[in-house]
Design a protein around this motif. Structure first.
Motif, PDB file in Angstrom:
ATOM      1  N   LYS A 173      -0.506  -7.522   2.942  1.00  0.00           N
ATOM      2  CA  LYS A 173       0.938  -7.303   3.097  1.00  0.00           C
ATOM      3  C   LYS A 173       1.552  -8.221   4.143  1.00  0.00           C
ATOM      4  CE  LYS A 173       0.632  -3.800   0.260  1.00  0.00           C
ATOM      5  NZ  LYS A 173      -0.812  -3.745   0.072  1.00  0.00           N
ATOM      6  N   HIS A 201       9.456  -6.983   1.751  1.00  0.00           N
ATOM      7  CA  HIS A 201       9.523  -8.433   1.779  1.00  0.00           C
ATOM      8  C   HIS A 201      10.181  -8.878   0.480  1.00  0.00           C
ATOM      9  CE1 HIS A 201       7.361  -8.815   5.440  1.00  0.00           C
ATOM     10  NE2 HIS A 201       6.206  -8.359   4.956  1.00  0.00           N
ATOM     11  N   LYS A 221       7.902  -2.859  -4.146  1.00  0.00           N
ATOM     12  CA  LYS A 221       8.538  -3.729  -3.143  1.00  0.00           C
ATOM     13  C   LYS A 221       9.366  -2.929  -2.137  1.00  0.00           C
ATOM     14  CE  LYS A 221      10.505  -7.530  -4.615  1.00  0.00           C
ATOM     15  NZ  LYS A 221      11.284  -8.454  -5.490  1.00  0.00           N
ATOM     16  N   PHE A 226       8.079 -11.218  -1.739  1.00  0.00           N
ATOM     17  CA  PHE A 226       6.650 -10.936  -1.734  1.00  0.00           C
ATOM     18  C   PHE A 226       6.029 -11.108  -3.123  1.00  0.00           C
ATOM     19  CE2 PHE A 226       2.927  -8.145  -1.868  1.00  0.00           C
ATOM     20  CZ  PHE A 226       2.245  -8.606  -0.757  1.00  0.00           C
ATOM     21  N   VAL A 256       4.095 -13.438   3.068  1.00  0.00           N
ATOM     22  CA  VAL A 256       5.456 -13.236   2.587  1.00  0.00           C
ATOM     23  C   VAL A 256       5.770 -14.075   1.355  1.00  0.00           C
ATOM     24  CG1 VAL A 256       7.894 -13.388   3.167  1.00  0.00           C
ATOM     25  CG2 VAL A 256       6.246 -12.640   4.890  1.00  0.00           C
ATOM     26  N   ASN A 257       5.396 -15.311   1.302  1.00  0.00           N
ATOM     27  CA  ASN A 257       5.892 -16.234   0.269  1.00  0.00           C
ATOM     28  C   ASN A 257       4.815 -16.840  -0.605  1.00  0.00           C
ATOM     29  OD1 ASN A 257       8.684 -16.173   1.043  1.00  0.00           O
ATOM     30  ND2 ASN A 257       8.148 -17.399   2.815  1.00  0.00           N
TER      31      ASN A 257
END
Length: 341
Positions: free
Chosen positions: A265, A230, A225, A233, A268-269
């Protein structure tokens, strides 16, 4: 087979034969039957007959030439029959006659020879069967030991393939942080230290505490990470009681590493979802990641050692006690592993 068990088998056999002898004596005791020889010369000649076959077993069954085997068997029988008759004759001539109340002429007739032939064949069969049974048990034990040795070697080879891959991948991550003079570099080194400690000390055993494996996963995820930047992530959930549970070391990490390798990549969520559920009978592990657009995920590339090797390791460690499902669609790639423990 251990020597004491072999001795126990022989003792059990002679107890059985002596019991049969007593039974025969009891059945004929009311028919003016003289059992003197059954408890004197008969056990001696039977003992000689049995172990003559037992210890020459290797000569019979290690030769490819069947004619040689048959001739050798005939030769042993031909030697044992006159040996039995001779010993019994000498016994009755010099010892047994003094026991008889009625002195009868001592004649070696055809019935005497036939009875000796019958007993030689019977005890020969018993000896060969017992020798075959012990030999079969020893060969099965040796085969099992060789199989375990082979499996241990295979597992060591698979582990030797896994460890360098993780090490090089992690070093590359740290190198990129140091090259960019990132403030996260010291934290990355600490995570690397935790990973190395696990790989060098904990992961050398056949089983590790599930808590240790989870700590290793978290350290690896945190290190990854640092590159992605993020916060949300990766989503990882652990449910159930993990205290006291064990698992093969570094078994779960290849799937997580593979998720980072192939995920997009830009999501994000979250881009990667990891779930570990523990119940009294099973450990259920699931990893899913979003796939980069216009990129085909190769299912054979798991952790750099190949899905075939990973399946082989599972088959060796959890034979008949695991299921592995891998599937993907246009957006996600998912791995599900169930372990029965």
């Amino acid at each position: 087979m251990k020597k004491k068990y072999k001795i126990l088998i022989h003792v059990a056999f002679w107890i059985y034969m002596f019991n049969q002898l007593l039974l025969g004596v009891a059945m004929l005791s009311g028919k003016k039957y003289d059992a003197f020889d059954d408890f004197t010369i008969y056990p001696i000649t039977s003992f000689i007959t049995f172990y003559s076959f037992y210890f020459t077993y290797g000569l019979f069954f290690t030769r490819k030439n069947k004619l040689y085997t048959v001739l050798l068997l005939i030769a042993v029988i031909a030697i044992l029959i006159p040996l039995r008759v001779g010993l019994e004759y000498l016994f009755w001539k010099y010892i047994g006659y003094s026991h008889l109340s009625v002195k009868e002429p001592l004649l070696v007739d055809s019935s005497w020879w036939f009875n000796s032939l019958r007993l030689v064949i019977i005890y020969g069969i018993y000896a060969l069967l017992i020798k075959l049974a012990i030999g079969w048990f020893d060969s099965q034990k040796l085969r099992t030991e060789l199989l375990l040795e082979k499996q241990s070697g295979e597992l060591a080879l698979l582990r030797s393939q896994v460890n360098p891959h993780f090490l090089f991948n992690t070093l590359n991550n740290i190198y990129s942080l140091v090259y960019k003079k990132s403030e996260d570099a010291p934290e990355a080194v600490m995570k690397m230290s935790s990973i190395m400690r696990y790989m060098l000390y904990d992961a050398t055993t056949d089983k590790v505490l599930l808590e240790k494996e989870i700590e290793y996963l978290k350290s690896f995820i945190e290190l990854e990470k640092l590159r992605i930047r993020h916060k949300d992530f990766v989503e990882m959930t652990v449910s159930g009681t993990v205290e006291g549970r064990t698992i093969a070391p570094m078994l779960l990490i290849p799937f997580v590493e593979n998720a980072f390798k192939h995920c997009s990549k830009n999501v994000v969520n979250p881009g990667i979802r990891i779930s570990l559920a523990v119940d009294p009978l099973q450990i259920r592990f699931e990893v899913s990641n979003n796939i980069r657009k216009n990129v085909t995920v190769t299912k054979d590339e798991v952790s750099g050692i190949g899905l075939t090797n990973l399946r082989r390791r599972l088959n060796l460690l959890y034979p008949g006690k695991h299921t592995l499902e891998i599937y993907s669609d246009e957006e996600t790639y998912t791995v599900k592993l169930n372990l029965s423990v």
